[in-house]
Scaffold this motif. Sequence first.
Motif, PDB file in Angstrom:
ATOM      1  N   ARG A 318      -1.683  -3.710  -0.991  1.00 16.01           N
ATOM      2  CA  ARG A 318      -0.608  -3.417  -0.054  1.00 16.01           C
ATOM      3  C   ARG A 318       0.696  -3.261  -0.834  1.00 16.01           C
ATOM      4  NH1 ARG A 318      -2.025  -4.262   5.163  1.00 16.01           N
ATOM      5  NH2 ARG A 318      -3.965  -5.426   5.530  1.00 16.01           N
ATOM      6  N   PHE A 319       1.611  -2.472  -0.300  1.00 15.14           N
ATOM      7  CA  PHE A 319       2.851  -2.180  -1.010  1.00 15.14           C
ATOM      8  C   PHE A 319       4.033  -2.358  -0.066  1.00 15.14           C
ATOM      9  CE2 PHE A 319      -0.664   0.379  -2.571  1.00 15.14           C
ATOM     10  CZ  PHE A 319      -0.699   0.015  -3.902  1.00 15.14           C
ATOM     11  N   ARG A 320       5.159  -2.786  -0.630  1.00 17.71           N
ATOM     12  CA  ARG A 320       6.349  -3.055   0.179  1.00 17.71           C
ATOM     13  C   ARG A 320       7.059  -1.787   0.607  1.00 17.71           C
ATOM     14  NH1 ARG A 320       9.127  -8.134  -3.125  1.00 17.71           N
ATOM     15  NH2 ARG A 320       7.384  -9.611  -2.834  1.00 17.71           N
ATOM     16  N   GLN A 321       6.827  -0.689  -0.126  1.00 17.17           N
ATOM     17  CA  GLN A 321       7.483   0.566   0.210  1.00 17.17           C
ATOM     18  C   GLN A 321       6.443   1.685   0.232  1.00 17.17           C
ATOM     19  OE1 GLN A 321      10.122   1.936  -2.956  1.00 17.17           O
ATOM     20  NE2 GLN A 321       9.084   0.590  -4.394  1.00 17.17           N
ATOM     21  N   SER A 322       6.827   2.825   0.780  1.00 20.36           N
ATOM     22  CA  SER A 322       5.920   3.963   0.844  1.00 20.36           C
ATOM     23  C   SER A 322       5.593   4.451  -0.566  1.00 20.36           C
ATOM     24  CB  SER A 322       6.541   5.098   1.657  1.00 20.36           C
ATOM     25  OG  SER A 322       6.715   4.704   3.001  1.00 20.36           O
ATOM     26  N   CYS A 323       4.324   4.793  -0.786  1.00 19.05           N
ATOM     27  CA  CYS A 323       3.879   5.206  -2.121  1.00 19.05           C
ATOM     28  C   CYS A 323       2.978   6.433  -2.047  1.00 19.05           C
ATOM     29  CB  CYS A 323       3.099   4.068  -2.796  1.00 19.05           C
ATOM     30  SG  CYS A 323       4.079   2.635  -3.245  1.00 19.05           S
ATOM     31  N   TRP A 324       2.965   7.160  -3.156  1.00 16.15           N
ATOM     32  CA  TRP A 324       1.924   8.154  -3.412  1.00 16.15           C
ATOM     33  C   TRP A 324       0.740   7.378  -3.996  1.00 16.15           C
ATOM     34  CZ3 TRP A 324       2.886  12.867  -1.576  1.00 16.15           C
ATOM     35  CH2 TRP A 324       4.205  13.310  -1.477  1.00 16.15           C
ATOM     36  N   ILE A 325      -0.414   7.437  -3.353  1.00 16.97           N
ATOM     37  CA  ILE A 325      -1.562   6.638  -3.783  1.00 16.97           C
ATOM     38  C   ILE A 325      -2.772   7.549  -3.962  1.00 16.97           C
ATOM     39  CG2 ILE A 325      -3.079   4.695  -3.227  1.00 16.97           C
ATOM     40  CD1 ILE A 325      -0.848   3.733  -1.306  1.00 16.97           C
ATOM     41  N   SER A 326      -3.492   7.344  -5.055  1.00 16.08           N
ATOM     42  CA  SER A 326      -4.716   8.107  -5.277  1.00 16.08           C
ATOM     43  C   SER A 326      -5.705   7.259  -6.066  1.00 16.08           C
ATOM     44  CB  SER A 326      -4.432   9.412  -6.025  1.00 16.08           C
ATOM     45  OG  SER A 326      -5.609  10.188  -6.172  1.00 16.08           O
ATOM     46  N   VAL A 327      -7.003   7.485  -5.810  1.00 10.27           N
ATOM     47  CA  VAL A 327      -8.069   6.775  -6.502  1.00 10.27           C
ATOM     48  C   VAL A 327      -8.862   7.774  -7.325  1.00 10.27           C
ATOM     49  CG1 VAL A 327     -10.047   5.222  -6.245  1.00 10.27           C
ATOM     50  CG2 VAL A 327      -8.204   5.204  -4.543  1.00 10.27           C
TER      51      VAL A 327
END
Length: 538
Positions: A318-327
């Motif tokens: 989980r992250f506190r701010q919006s993120c670009w996330i990829s696996v």
Amino acid sequence: MLGIVGQGQFAQVYCAVYRRTGRLVAIKQVRHAKEKFSQEAAIHKRLDHPNIVKCHTASSQRLILDYSESGTLRSQLATTFSPLLTPGYLSFSIIKTIIADILQGLDYLHHHGIVHSDLKPENILLTRASPSRLVATISDFGCAHFLDQPNQSTTDIGSPFYAAPERFDGHSSIASDLYSVGVMLYELLVGDRPFSGTPQQLYQAHHAHSLSFPATLSASAQQLLLTALHKEPKHRFSSAIEMLSAFQALEFSSIKATVASSSNVATITFCQRPKPLTVDGITAPVDALIPLPQGCGIVSANSLHILTRKEKLISIARFRQSCWISVSPTGRWFVALPKTNKRKVRGMIGKLYQSGHKWSRAITPTGRLMTSLLSNLIQVIAIDARYFLQIRTAEEATRTYIECFTRRGQFIGELRINQTISQIVPTAMPYQLLALGTTSTDTPVALLINLKPFQVRTLYLPFTPLRIHPLAWGYLIVGSEKILLLDHTLQPVTWLKGLPNSRVIASLDNRRLLLANHATRPSLSVSDTSTLNLGLIF
């Protein structure tokens, strides 16, 4: 070296990149017929024209050439001009620029005393100079010869589909090249070659059979083709410039090729009600579903989950701010970079295990990585076990950059696409991306982007797409009222009706689809596609 692009009887062609400059080049490596290859190298050294592939270095065994990421005219014929998806005719503006480029390059060749002798769509390379402009260049001078050294071979005639009648008898000239251009023009305007069959049947057809034209082709276009494809060389156009002038005099309204419409694609109705799943811990809309060996990655703006193949939901991060996330496609690691306009921020590189996320390392964006985050970024994609990509658009929005970074944030290099892109996602194929874009005339297109080697295939769409979804067995193009299923080569399989409205769709395995939506809160559901009777897929 990025990979092999193609191979023939005598040579292989590779895509490579200069490490110092990042420039893409094609390496043509000879395997046999070195004497013939030496002639090709000698011809290349004399040539310098924007519509002839540029040769940077030539030796007796290798040519270093300009690289054309849009492939050949043959590959474009299979996708850009797909007869099942065009609105009843081919774009004359595209045909006009391609044929004009070929004839201008041919005029340069002929003025330098060179006959190509093997003009065909496979030897016409395409590069996208802008969203609406394809530049054609003539390549492969393996059959070329100087006018004062005629080639009288009756076996080395190039492709018999595009060979002038006299080529079968061991004669070639400027008129022979213009005949080959005429065959390509016929194919672009009509949707098929004028003659087909075995080499012997083609010999008879080119020598004796008359041309047939669809009723929709204008009289002026028919007359141009009759001149270009005349059986007698002396009755054809006298030069490439004369043929170009006659071609440019044709009006757009007078050209209409007869190809099938998109109604030839079957329609299948989706009747099954998807099975809902629990979404505990997912609070924001799902932005991406990433197929993984262990199941499917579920990405929102502030969290990463994995749905196992047994439909168990596992919280990863989980992250506190919006993120670009990829696996990564291997399911071994993930990257999370903040969506922010602030410079002093940190991202995360995390390692994945069967039970979840057990290790992470902070990554501080600096240099090129920080610059990309602060620009018009549209996606971050973990592409393999070591690297991730950042895809951004230029300020003028007519060019897209695909930038490669290591897991430590070190910039490796970039690829450029002269095309406006609005959405881009990884596919089930390694080093392949699927994108949506538009031309300068707002025509919607789908782009299939291979990174190794770098190739871009374009499909013009007959409707305005909203989203794209790569699956294990093809691609879904979703519009406001239509859903089109394409296979891995961008050929249409079927129209789908009744598929539940979904924000994101992905394959959970070869038969199950995972659907994510967000009405008042996030929702997940699973649907079994084996009931759709898609025999071409399963």
